[in-house]
Enzyme design. Structure first.
Site, PDB file in Angstrom:
ATOM      1  N   ARG A   1      11.028   3.180   5.828  1.00  0.00           N
ATOM      2  CA  ARG A   1      10.191   3.804   4.799  1.00  0.00           C
ATOM      3  C   ARG A   1      11.060   4.532   3.777  1.00  0.00           C
ATOM      4  O   ARG A   1      12.089   5.124   4.136  1.00  0.00           O
ATOM      5  CB  ARG A   1       9.271   4.812   5.476  1.00  0.00           C
ATOM      6  CG  ARG A   1       8.214   5.467   4.584  1.00  0.00           C
ATOM      7  CD  ARG A   1       7.169   4.531   4.145  1.00  0.00           C
ATOM      8  NE  ARG A   1       5.971   5.206   3.644  1.00  0.00           N
ATOM      9  CZ  ARG A   1       5.024   4.565   2.965  1.00  0.00           C
ATOM     10  NH1 ARG A   1       5.125   3.276   2.689  1.00  0.00           N
ATOM     11  NH2 ARG A   1       3.946   5.211   2.555  1.00  0.00           N
TER      12      ARG A   1
ATOM     13  N   THR B   1       2.734  -4.835  -2.164  1.00  0.00           N
ATOM     14  CA  THR B   1       2.855  -5.021  -0.716  1.00  0.00           C
ATOM     15  C   THR B   1       2.638  -6.465  -0.246  1.00  0.00           C
ATOM     16  O   THR B   1       1.868  -7.205  -0.839  1.00  0.00           O
ATOM     17  CB  THR B   1       1.870  -4.099   0.045  1.00  0.00           C
ATOM     18  OG1 THR B   1       1.999  -2.784  -0.457  1.00  0.00           O
ATOM     19  CG2 THR B   1       2.097  -4.101   1.521  1.00  0.00           C
TER      20      THR B   1
ATOM     21  N   THR C   1       6.823  -3.214   0.991  1.00  0.00           N
ATOM     22  CA  THR C   1       6.110  -2.731  -0.193  1.00  0.00           C
ATOM     23  C   THR C   1       7.036  -2.084  -1.212  1.00  0.00           C
ATOM     24  O   THR C   1       8.132  -1.628  -0.864  1.00  0.00           O
ATOM     25  CB  THR C   1       5.030  -1.707   0.249  1.00  0.00           C
ATOM     26  OG1 THR C   1       4.204  -1.386  -0.865  1.00  0.00           O
ATOM     27  CG2 THR C   1       5.638  -0.432   0.798  1.00  0.00           C
TER      28      THR C   1
ATOM     29  N   GLU D   1       4.894  -0.178  -3.136  1.00  0.00           N
ATOM     30  CA  GLU D   1       3.703   0.643  -3.337  1.00  0.00           C
ATOM     31  C   GLU D   1       2.782   0.039  -4.406  1.00  0.00           C
ATOM     32  O   GLU D   1       2.133  -0.924  -4.159  1.00  0.00           O
ATOM     33  CB  GLU D   1       4.040   2.093  -3.671  1.00  0.00           C
ATOM     34  CG  GLU D   1       3.076   3.100  -3.092  1.00  0.00           C
ATOM     35  CD  GLU D   1       1.621   2.923  -3.496  1.00  0.00           C
ATOM     36  OE1 GLU D   1       0.814   2.537  -2.639  1.00  0.00           O
ATOM     37  OE2 GLU D   1       1.275   3.186  -4.655  1.00  0.00           O
TER      38      GLU D   1
ATOM     39  N   GLU E   1       6.882   4.858  -4.075  1.00  0.00           N
ATOM     40  CA  GLU E   1       6.296   5.184  -2.763  1.00  0.00           C
ATOM     41  C   GLU E   1       5.972   6.667  -2.607  1.00  0.00           C
ATOM     42  O   GLU E   1       5.114   7.047  -1.803  1.00  0.00           O
ATOM     43  CB  GLU E   1       7.229   4.742  -1.638  1.00  0.00           C
ATOM     44  CG  GLU E   1       6.497   4.266  -0.404  1.00  0.00           C
ATOM     45  CD  GLU E   1       5.782   2.948  -0.650  1.00  0.00           C
ATOM     46  OE1 GLU E   1       4.606   2.859  -0.279  1.00  0.00           O
ATOM     47  OE2 GLU E   1       6.388   2.009  -1.211  1.00  0.00           O
TER      48      GLU E   1
ATOM     49  N   ASP F   1       2.538   8.131  -2.276  1.00  0.00           N
ATOM     50  CA  ASP F   1       1.758   8.090  -1.029  1.00  0.00           C
ATOM     51  C   ASP F   1       1.709   9.469  -0.355  1.00  0.00           C
ATOM     52  O   ASP F   1       0.998   9.651   0.638  1.00  0.00           O
ATOM     53  CB  ASP F   1       2.345   7.071  -0.037  1.00  0.00           C
ATOM     54  CG  ASP F   1       1.792   5.665  -0.272  1.00  0.00           C
ATOM     55  OD1 ASP F   1       0.953   5.494  -1.173  1.00  0.00           O
ATOM     56  OD2 ASP F   1       2.200   4.741   0.447  1.00  0.00           O
TER      57      ASP F   1
ATOM     58  N   SER G   1      -0.281   3.386   5.191  1.00  0.00           N
ATOM     59  CA  SER G   1      -1.363   2.707   5.920  1.00  0.00           C
ATOM     60  C   SER G   1      -0.908   1.360   6.444  1.00  0.00           C
ATOM     61  O   SER G   1      -1.703   0.612   7.027  1.00  0.00           O
ATOM     62  CB  SER G   1      -2.549   2.453   4.987  1.00  0.00           C
ATOM     63  OG  SER G   1      -3.003   3.655   4.459  1.00  0.00           O
TER      64      SER G   1
HETATM   65  O1  DON Z   1       2.373   2.382   2.498  1.00  0.00           O
HETATM   66  C1  DON Z   1       1.228   2.221   2.105  1.00  0.00           C
HETATM   67  O2  DON Z   1       0.269   2.379   2.809  1.00  0.00           O
HETATM   68  C2  DON Z   1       0.983   1.777   0.692  1.00  0.00           C
HETATM   69  N1  DON Z   1       2.036   2.206  -0.150  1.00  0.00           N
HETATM   70  C3  DON Z   1       0.811   0.292   0.686  1.00  0.00           C
HETATM   71  C4  DON Z   1       0.354  -0.198  -0.637  1.00  0.00           C
HETATM   72  C5  DON Z   1      -0.402  -1.455  -0.506  1.00  0.00           C
HETATM   73  O3  DON Z   1      -0.642  -1.982   0.521  1.00  0.00           O
HETATM   74  C6  DON Z   1      -0.921  -2.096  -1.670  1.00  0.00           C
HETATM   75  N2  DON Z   1      -1.535  -3.375  -1.294  1.00  0.00           N
HETATM   76  N3  DON Z   1      -1.994  -4.270  -1.828  1.00  0.00           N
END
Ligand code: DON
Length: 588
Positions: free
Chosen positions: A122, A410, A428, A430, A447, A450, A475
């Site tokens: 991450r 993602t 991802t 983000e 990111e 988030d 998520s």
């Molecule tokens: O880490 C996460 O939960 C988000 N940054 C993921 C973003 C995401 O899944 C967008 N999807 N289409």
């Protein structure tokens, strides 16, 4: 060698951007309802039989990337080798979704040891970040895209380090060879996919905020079109350097300096990422977080992801209920929807980076706690009030409910190799196109958005507030489902916080409704997180509106753009790719 080709997205790219709401105008609170990645086909055409194979399989969001992984697997490479080849190719051909400038979570089954583990790659908040990173001078949260576009939102990328670490530990093929197909294609040019073209057109204004990004995606001011050949020489150069010098060259030296200069030099919205942040970045290996469901153990990524906890809690609350009436049954949808709402209430209160705040992971997945939460579903109407529960805590701490905004990019990659190893990785940057900053031929993530933009609520700290060195709550739900000690399902999806609902539904579809991976990936979505039931527009899920309305839900028909890549492991391998995106499955 017989390779099978699965679903290619068919039909025209949806004309409308899924984020029809103007986020600039809408203010902070609505962003979890937005979803700017368009689906490849609203009609969900192209879902046929699953791909079947006996030795290895790879499913991901772009045919070039899947082919790169398949070539490695066919030549005796491991799932770790294939993961490297797939990811560096995705970073070229699906640059809006993931890449070297982002982060990833990997759930790994090591066939030799018969053991599961997870790798946390991450992104991490810079040491100079403060809890007020996303607040204005008065302490009010910034508007979402004011925070996203530019350097402020960029966390230290973790995907490069994760790839290097799992390759070193589990790879058999030479590192440089795995980067070569993507390097070659970057230098020769690839054909822009319909989905990438649509997303560039939708995002043209924000992509224009950075000159380098604009030059690449909007040459001479015009968005690249589907079928255009896009050459990415900076990316080819980056891969050449990383092939020769190893991933260390990402975290120190010229590339690191360029990343820092790009972030700190972003016009209007500079960030604080420094060379020290890059130099000290570490991947964290963490135990898989598992929850019992029927005869299975559903295992995935624990904090800083909320994925495995929320998927596991939702399923755990449903243990006592019969879901066999299937996805069109209103009671079944009420049970799944309200279980998810209860899980989201706990997620909002308790889940953040457990290296910074104590998270009651065990308490939240304790069968007696889930049975008690599940008993709340026993009525026959939608729950009127949903709030966080009181899981057993090993620390006496209380948090305020957090508020974080997540918007799509993602990609999910599922791989089984011929040695029996399994990789389930969600990756991802983000938001679609991340921070819109480009360096070395790849996009940098956003990111850090988030994190909760607010740090406190009425004086009570929020667990997922920004702190230096901390990882934002996610998520992402890369999952491996185990039965009798062996992996039986590989699953995961993009979709912001709806990832949890998409992944949960795919697991229920395969375990309770007897669907094959292709049917499970194609199944229309109905997702509940915070009360409103989202029903996938243009699909049979819309027919649930009256029944769900009658038991007390507000419903909302909208695009629900998952990107599920599923593999079922049994006598044979069977794989499915989500027709909403551009992915395929290959196997042998
Ligand atoms: O880490 C996460 O939960 C988000 N940054 C993921 C973003 C995401 O899944 C967008 N999807 N289409």
């Amino acid at each position: 060698m017989a390779m099978c080709l699965a679903v290619m997205a068919q039909g025209a790219v949806a004309q409308q951007a899924a984020d029809a709401v103007d986020p600039e105008a809408a203010g902070v609170g609505v962003f979890e309802s937005l979803s700017p990645e368009v689906s490849a086909s609203l009609a969900l055409k192209g879902a046929g039989a699953p791909v079947e194979a006996s030795q290895w399989m790879v499913a991901a969001a772009n045919p070039h990337a899947v082919q790169a992984g398949a070539d490695v697997l066919a030549a005796g490479g491991t799932a770790a080798d294939a993961l490297v080849a797939v990811q560096v190719m995705l970073g070229l051909v699906e640059p809006q979704s993931s890449g070297l400038g982002g982060g990833a979570f990997l759930v790994w089954y090591d066939a030799e040891r018969g053991a599961l583990t997870t790798y946390d790659g991450r992104e991490t908040a810079p040491l100079a970040a403060t809890p007020r990173l996303f607040q204005d001078a008065t302490g009010a949260p910034l508007r979402f895209f004011d925070a996203v576009v530019g350097g402020r939102s960029v966390g230290t990328p973790g995907t490069p380090a994760l790839l290097a670490q799992v390759h070193e530990r589990y790879g058999r093929h030479a590192w440089a060879d795995l980067l070569e197909p993507a390097r070659k294609l970057a230098a020769a040019g690839f054909s822009v996919s319909p989905r990438l073209a649509q997303l560039v057109a939708n995002d043209a204004e924000r992509l224009a905020a950075s000159d380098i990004t604009a030059e690449y995606f909007l040459p001479a001011g015009v968005p690249v079109a589907a079928g255009d050949r896009l050459v990415n020489l900076p990316y080819a150069h980056t891969l050449e350097v990383l092939a020769q010098q190893g991933m260390g060259a990402f975290y120190a030296g010229d590339l690191a300096k360029s990343i820092v200069a790009t972030v700190q030099g972003a016009k209007d919205n500079p960030g604080v990422l420094s060379e020290v942040d890059l130099a000290i970045y570490r991947v964290k290996e963490r135990p898989a977080v598992c929850a019992a469901y029927r005869a299975h153990e559903v295992c995935g990524m624990g904090p800083p992801s909320s994925g495995a906890i929320a998927v596991g809690q939702t399923l755990g609350m449903l243990q006592g209920y019969d879901l066999s009436a299937g996805p069109s049954d209103v009671t079944v949808r009420r049970l799944i929807g309200d279980a998810a709402r209860l899980a989201f209430a706990d997620r909002g209160r308790f889940v953040a980076d457990s290296d910074f705040v104590p998270v009651p992971v065990e308490g939240m997945l304790e069968p007696s706690y889930l049975a008690q939460r599940g008993a709340l579903l026993a009525g026959d109407r939608a729950l009127e009030e949903v709030s966080a529960g009181s899981p057993a805590f090993d620390h006496a701490l209380n948090w305020a409910d957090g508020e974080a905004i997540e918007l799509p990019s993602t990609s999910h990659i599922s791989i089984v190799d011929s040695y029996g190893n399994v990789a389930s990785m969600t990756t991802t940057i983000e938001n679609g196109f991340g921070s819109r900053l480009m360096v070395g031929g790849f996009l940098l993530n956003n990111e850090l958005t988030d994190f909760s933009f607010r740090s406190h609520r009425e004086g009570v700290p929020i667990a997922n507030r920004v702190e230096p060195g901390k990882r934002p709550r996610s998520s992402m739900s890369p999952t491996i489902v185990m039965k009798d000690g062996a992996p039986v399902i590989v699953a995961g999806s993009p979709g912001g916080s709806r990832i949890i609902g998409y992944t949960t539904q795919a697991i229920i579809a395969m375990i309770d409704w007897g669907m094959d991976p292709q049917q499970a990936a194609t199944l229309p979505h109905a997702v509940n997180r915070f009360g409103t039931y989202d029903l996938e527009a243009g699909t049979s899920a819309e027919a649930l509106a009256d029944g769900l309305g009658a038991v007390g839900y507000e419903t909302n028909a909208r695009a629900l753009t998952s990107g599920l890549h599923l593999i079922a492991i049994g006598d044979r391998l069977r794989g499915g790719a989500d027709p909403r995106r551009e992915g395929i499955v290959l196997g042998e």
